[in-house]
Design a protein around this motif. Structure first.
Motif, PDB file in Angstrom:
ATOM      1  N   LYS A 188       0.274  27.105  -0.980  1.00  0.00           N
ATOM      2  CA  LYS A 188       1.715  26.863  -0.806  1.00  0.00           C
ATOM      3  C   LYS A 188       2.478  27.559  -1.921  1.00  0.00           C
ATOM      4  O   LYS A 188       2.190  27.366  -3.096  1.00  0.00           O
ATOM      5  N   THR A 189       3.482  28.353  -1.549  1.00  0.00           N
ATOM      6  CA  THR A 189       4.221  29.140  -2.539  1.00  0.00           C
ATOM      7  C   THR A 189       5.667  28.699  -2.712  1.00  0.00           C
ATOM      8  O   THR A 189       6.365  29.202  -3.582  1.00  0.00           O
ATOM      9  N   SER A 190       6.117  27.741  -1.887  1.00  0.00           N
ATOM     10  CA  SER A 190       7.509  27.299  -2.007  1.00  0.00           C
ATOM     11  C   SER A 190       7.605  25.788  -1.821  1.00  0.00           C
ATOM     12  O   SER A 190       6.730  25.159  -1.242  1.00  0.00           O
ATOM     13  N   PHE A 191       8.690  25.228  -2.352  1.00  0.00           N
ATOM     14  CA  PHE A 191       8.960  23.797  -2.203  1.00  0.00           C
ATOM     15  C   PHE A 191      10.278  23.670  -1.442  1.00  0.00           C
ATOM     16  O   PHE A 191      11.302  24.197  -1.866  1.00  0.00           O
ATOM     17  N   ASP A 192      10.257  22.939  -0.304  1.00  0.00           N
ATOM     18  CA  ASP A 192      11.402  22.990   0.609  1.00  0.00           C
ATOM     19  C   ASP A 192      12.172  21.686   0.777  1.00  0.00           C
ATOM     20  O   ASP A 192      13.384  21.702   0.949  1.00  0.00           O
ATOM     21  N   SER A 193      11.491  20.526   0.771  1.00  0.00           N
ATOM     22  CA  SER A 193      12.242  19.303   1.111  1.00  0.00           C
ATOM     23  C   SER A 193      12.046  18.148   0.134  1.00  0.00           C
ATOM     24  O   SER A 193      13.003  17.690  -0.499  1.00  0.00           O
ATOM     25  N   SER A 194      10.806  17.649  -0.032  1.00  0.00           N
ATOM     26  CA  SER A 194      10.652  16.452  -0.872  1.00  0.00           C
ATOM     27  C   SER A 194       9.206  16.240  -1.301  1.00  0.00           C
ATOM     28  O   SER A 194       8.267  16.780  -0.715  1.00  0.00           O
ATOM     29  N   ILE A 195       9.069  15.430  -2.343  1.00  0.00           N
ATOM     30  CA  ILE A 195       7.765  14.901  -2.774  1.00  0.00           C
ATOM     31  C   ILE A 195       7.719  13.451  -2.313  1.00  0.00           C
ATOM     32  O   ILE A 195       8.651  12.682  -2.563  1.00  0.00           O
ATOM     33  N   THR A 196       6.635  13.070  -1.648  1.00  0.00           N
ATOM     34  CA  THR A 196       6.518  11.702  -1.139  1.00  0.00           C
ATOM     35  C   THR A 196       5.241  11.064  -1.671  1.00  0.00           C
ATOM     36  O   THR A 196       4.146  11.611  -1.515  1.00  0.00           O
ATOM     37  N   ILE A 197       5.417   9.930  -2.324  1.00  0.00           N
ATOM     38  CA  ILE A 197       4.277   9.144  -2.811  1.00  0.00           C
ATOM     39  C   ILE A 197       4.208   7.893  -1.948  1.00  0.00           C
ATOM     40  O   ILE A 197       5.171   7.115  -1.883  1.00  0.00           O
ATOM     41  N   GLU A 198       3.078   7.686  -1.254  1.00  0.00           N
ATOM     42  CA  GLU A 198       2.994   6.601  -0.269  1.00  0.00           C
ATOM     43  C   GLU A 198       1.867   5.624  -0.592  1.00  0.00           C
ATOM     44  O   GLU A 198       0.692   6.005  -0.622  1.00  0.00           O
ATOM     45  N   ASN A 199       2.240   4.390  -0.863  1.00  0.00           N
ATOM     46  CA  ASN A 199       1.297   3.252  -0.960  1.00  0.00           C
ATOM     47  C   ASN A 199       0.077   3.556  -1.840  1.00  0.00           C
ATOM     48  O   ASN A 199      -1.072   3.366  -1.438  1.00  0.00           O
ATOM     49  N   ILE A 200       0.356   3.997  -3.042  1.00  0.00           N
ATOM     50  CA  ILE A 200      -0.747   4.358  -3.939  1.00  0.00           C
ATOM     51  C   ILE A 200      -1.278   3.130  -4.672  1.00  0.00           C
ATOM     52  O   ILE A 200      -0.517   2.334  -5.228  1.00  0.00           O
ATOM     53  N   ASN A 201      -2.600   2.995  -4.660  1.00  0.00           N
ATOM     54  CA  ASN A 201      -3.307   2.074  -5.549  1.00  0.00           C
ATOM     55  C   ASN A 201      -4.222   2.939  -6.414  1.00  0.00           C
ATOM     56  O   ASN A 201      -4.951   3.787  -5.902  1.00  0.00           O
ATOM     57  N   PHE A 202      -4.185   2.721  -7.702  1.00  0.00           N
ATOM     58  CA  PHE A 202      -4.992   3.564  -8.579  1.00  0.00           C
ATOM     59  C   PHE A 202      -5.454   2.759  -9.784  1.00  0.00           C
ATOM     60  O   PHE A 202      -4.697   1.993 -10.373  1.00  0.00           O
ATOM     61  N   LYS A 203      -6.718   2.967 -10.161  1.00  0.00           N
ATOM     62  CA  LYS A 203      -7.244   2.338 -11.374  1.00  0.00           C
ATOM     63  C   LYS A 203      -8.153   3.329 -12.099  1.00  0.00           C
ATOM     64  O   LYS A 203      -8.852   4.121 -11.481  1.00  0.00           O
ATOM     65  N   TYR A 204      -8.118   3.282 -13.428  1.00  0.00           N
ATOM     66  CA  TYR A 204      -8.992   4.132 -14.232  1.00  0.00           C
ATOM     67  C   TYR A 204     -10.383   3.500 -14.330  1.00  0.00           C
ATOM     68  O   TYR A 204     -11.384   4.169 -14.194  1.00  0.00           O
ATOM     69  N   GLU A 205     -10.430   2.211 -14.573  1.00  0.00           N
ATOM     70  CA  GLU A 205     -11.722   1.523 -14.626  1.00  0.00           C
ATOM     71  C   GLU A 205     -11.677   0.333 -13.674  1.00  0.00           C
ATOM     72  O   GLU A 205     -11.897   0.469 -12.491  1.00  0.00           O
ATOM     73  N   GLU A 206     -11.368  -0.851 -14.203  1.00  0.00           N
ATOM     74  CA  GLU A 206     -11.361  -2.038 -13.335  1.00  0.00           C
ATOM     75  C   GLU A 206      -9.944  -2.453 -12.935  1.00  0.00           C
ATOM     76  O   GLU A 206      -9.670  -2.775 -11.800  1.00  0.00           O
ATOM     77  N   GLU A 207      -9.037  -2.428 -13.928  1.00  0.00           N
ATOM     78  CA  GLU A 207      -7.691  -2.946 -13.674  1.00  0.00           C
ATOM     79  C   GLU A 207      -6.821  -1.905 -12.970  1.00  0.00           C
ATOM     80  O   GLU A 207      -6.818  -0.728 -13.332  1.00  0.00           O
ATOM     81  N   ASN A 208      -6.083  -2.337 -11.951  1.00  0.00           N
ATOM     82  CA  ASN A 208      -5.177  -1.436 -11.234  1.00  0.00           C
ATOM     83  C   ASN A 208      -4.026  -1.001 -12.129  1.00  0.00           C
ATOM     84  O   ASN A 208      -3.333  -1.832 -12.720  1.00  0.00           O
ATOM     85  N   ILE A 209      -3.825   0.309 -12.223  1.00  0.00           N
ATOM     86  CA  ILE A 209      -2.700   0.852 -12.996  1.00  0.00           C
ATOM     87  C   ILE A 209      -1.464   0.946 -12.100  1.00  0.00           C
ATOM     88  O   ILE A 209      -0.343   0.664 -12.528  1.00  0.00           O
ATOM     89  N   LEU A 210      -1.673   1.361 -10.839  1.00  0.00           N
ATOM     90  CA  LEU A 210      -0.590   1.423  -9.849  1.00  0.00           C
ATOM     91  C   LEU A 210      -0.948   0.531  -8.665  1.00  0.00           C
ATOM     92  O   LEU A 210      -2.089   0.533  -8.210  1.00  0.00           O
ATOM     93  N   LYS A 211       0.053  -0.208  -8.150  1.00  0.00           N
ATOM     94  CA  LYS A 211      -0.199  -1.145  -7.045  1.00  0.00           C
ATOM     95  C   LYS A 211       0.827  -0.902  -5.936  1.00  0.00           C
ATOM     96  O   LYS A 211       2.027  -1.107  -6.141  1.00  0.00           O
TER      97      LYS A 211
END
Length: 609
Positions: A365-388
């Motif tokens: 992809k060489t261009s950015f046209d409309s938006s960045i969308t982050i959807e329902n992210i859950n993320f953890k580095y080890e045990e504890e969730n950093i993003l919910k």
């Protein structure tokens, strides 16, 4: 065959010409080594007047008669030379045979070493090349669990150990065994009875030497691990020297380093003592064999008179010739064990699975046209969730700021957008395309990054900024420096943009380093800008200048600003307030103040008006 040895072979085969030539010259080296000892027999016979006088030129009757033919032909030449030119010429003739053989032996030795040196250095280069490529491409998450010093130790020390140790194998399987085999053949040709008597002792010697080398590989691996720990401690000490000194913590680090030194000292002594024992032990066992040989052979010469004294002397010389390659084999076998341990550590890194890679048929992809969308992210580095269950949309051309207390997950968003880490649940999309479906190079090509820590390299200011755009002109660099409010201090330096800034930019202040980081991102001129605490290292005056510059740069550009200082983001189109990985408030600066909630409390804590 050892698994690590199997992995080295394909790398070595890239230099198959050098392998073939090394083997070729080693064969001749082994042959001439034996021939030089055998050529002592006619020399001694001439000196002591024991050579058979042959006046008629012998005739070759076939390979079965080769030994007799060579002896008779040499005696014929000596008889002829003595008769025509005297004793001095004949002795010079037989001595010249030894000298020529020695010359050919050493010439082939040099040529064999020439090719094995090319092979060793070529494989060393190739392994380091592959290892560095793997190291630089592995995800950042890999290094959060590893010591940097250990990785450095594998790249520098262990690869060198592989080079120095592994290619002893060529000597183990070609050069030294062939020298022994040729010597044994010559010994059997001289006296089969005496040779059989000698070789009863060889298996016993080999068994004793193998017992001494037991557990050497495991100890070598432990020693290499301690080397990695020491490099890591040294790296941490130099990187945090101000903290170490500021907290009077020198003794803590000295004790930690000395503890590792003590372990390495004990391991190195154990390994060294076993290595040191290899040569004297094999030599003593060889001399013991020679002693027995002298006892038995002496009887064949004096009592049975079935062996000439000069022939017996040459036989002893051949038997002693076997000692040198036998010692080399026992020593090399110990070194190979160290090499196997080192190779295991190298291949541990080479074979790490890179979890963040391009999908097959990933889009560029060489261009950015409309938006960045982050959807329902859950993320953890080890045990504890950093993003919910985190969701956010960033329209093109808008500035979105992420604020919140430390540990709320702000910087994690930047790590996920750039694919330094991959999302575990949910998705990140650019223009509706999941970033996992894009090539990593094109994804990061759309983004400019200014990190919380000013990461600069031991190089000139120009080369540090050119990381943003490698073919940029000096005029473009100057323009980027002006936007980042770095132009004036750079021009005041002795060599301007050609000034070397030292390790990690150590010759500059924190604010100066951060402004160069900003200039690097400005020069790249990407459609998406990620600023992770970009002004955190600036003094108040510099912050004001840079803030205006950043606002100008972010105009008509999509920006995600992670901020601790709330004064820097009041003009953002949207401010997202985070707490423990969740969005608790979002809106403009004025809207959030009106809510009198979390954002308002953060503002009050910073005494912002």
């Amino acid at each position: 065959m050892d698994e690590n040895l199997k992995k080295i072979i394909p790398l070595a085969l890239n230099y198959r010409k050098d392998i073939v030539m090394n083997i070729f010259y080693n064969i001749f080296y082994a042959f001439f080594s034996t021939l030089m000892m055998v050529s002592m027999i006619p020399t001694l016979n001439v000196i002591f007047g024991l050579n058979e006088k042959i006046t008629e030129k012998p005739v070759f009757k076939g390979m079965g008669d080769l030994k007799t033919f060579l002896e008779d032909y040499l005696n014929y030449k000596v008889t002829q030379l003595t008769a025509e030119n005297g004793f001095e010429v004949s002795i010079l003739f037989v001595i010249s045979i030894i000298i020529i053989t020695a010359l050919l032996k050493n010439l082939t030795n040099y040529l064999a070493l020439y090719h094995v040196t090319r092979l060793k250095n070529g494989v060393l280069r190739d392994i380091r090349e592959r290892l560095y490529k793997v190291i630089i491409n592995l995800p950042i998450s890999y290094y959060s669990e590893k010591r940097k010093g250990d990785i450095m130790s594998r790249m520098l020390g262990d690869v060198n150990e592989v080079k120095n140790s592994f290619f002893q194998v060529l000597e183990l399987v070609v050069r030294e065994p062939l020298t022994i085999i040729f010597s044994i053949i010559a010994m059997f040709m001289i006296s089969a009875k005496l040779s059989l008597f000698v070789f009863l002792f060889i298996p016993i010697s080999g068994y004793i030497i193998s017992i001494v080398g037991k557990n050497l590989r495991a100890k070598s691996k432990s020693a290499q691990e301690q080397n990695g720990i020491q490099i890591s401690i040294l790296d941490e000490t130099l990187g945090g020297l101000k903290v170490v000194k500021g907290f009077n913590a020198e003794k803590i680090f000295i004790d930690k380093f000395n503890s590792s030194l003590g372990k390495l000292f004990r391991l190195s002594n154990s390994i060294g003592n076993k290595n040191n024992l290899a040569t004297p032990l094999s030599e003593f066992l060889g001399i013991l064999t020679i002693g027995v040989l002298l006892w038995y052979g002496g009887q064949l010469v004096i009592i049975d008179q079935s062996l000439k004294p000069t022939t017996f002397i040459a036989f002893i010389a051949l038997a002693y010739t076997i000692l040198t390659p036998a010692k080399a084999i026992s020593k090399a076998s110990y070194q190979v064990k160290s090499g196997l341990a080192a190779a295991e550590r190298v291949f541990d890194v080479l074979e790490v699975e890179n979890t963040i890679t391009d999908k097959e048929n990933a889009q560029s992809k060489t261009s950015f046209d409309s938006s960045i969308t982050i959807e329902n992210i859950n993320f953890k580095y080890e045990e504890e969730n950093i993003l919910k269950n985190f969701s956010l949309e960033v329209p093109k051309g808008k500035t979105v700021a992420l604020v919140g207390q430390s540990g709320s997950g702000k910087s994690t968003i930047a790590n996920l957008l750039t694919r330094f880490y991959d999302v575990q649940d949910g998705s990140v999309k650019i223009d509706g395309t999941n970033i996992k479906d894009l090539t990593i190079e094109s994804l990061r090509g759309l983004m400019g990054l200014v990190t919380q820590d000013s990461i600069l390299f031991n190089d000139t200011i120009k080369n540090n900024i050119l990381l943003g755009k490698q073919n940029a002109s000096d005029d473009e660099i100057m323009a980027a420096l002006k936007i980042a409010n770095a132009y004036e201090f750079v021009m005041d330096l002795p060599n301007g943009i050609e000034t070397n800034i030292g390790d990690s930019g150590g010759k500059l202040s924190g604010g100066q380093k951060q402004r160069l980081s900003i200039a690097r991102a400005v020069l790249k001129n990407p459609p998406i800008m990620i600023l992770d605490e970009a002004t955190s290292a600036l003094d108040t005056e510099s912050e004001k200048f840079v803030q205006v510059a950043l606002e100008n740069m972010m105009e008509d550009r999509t920006s995600i600003v992670i901020a601790h200082r709330l004064s820097t983001i009041q003009k953002a189109d949207k401010i997202v307030v985070m707490h423990k990985g969740e969005i608790v408030e979002q809106g403009t600066h004025d809207e959030l103040l009106a809510l009198n909630g979390t954002y308002s409390k953060l503002v009050m804590m910073q005494s912002f008006e």
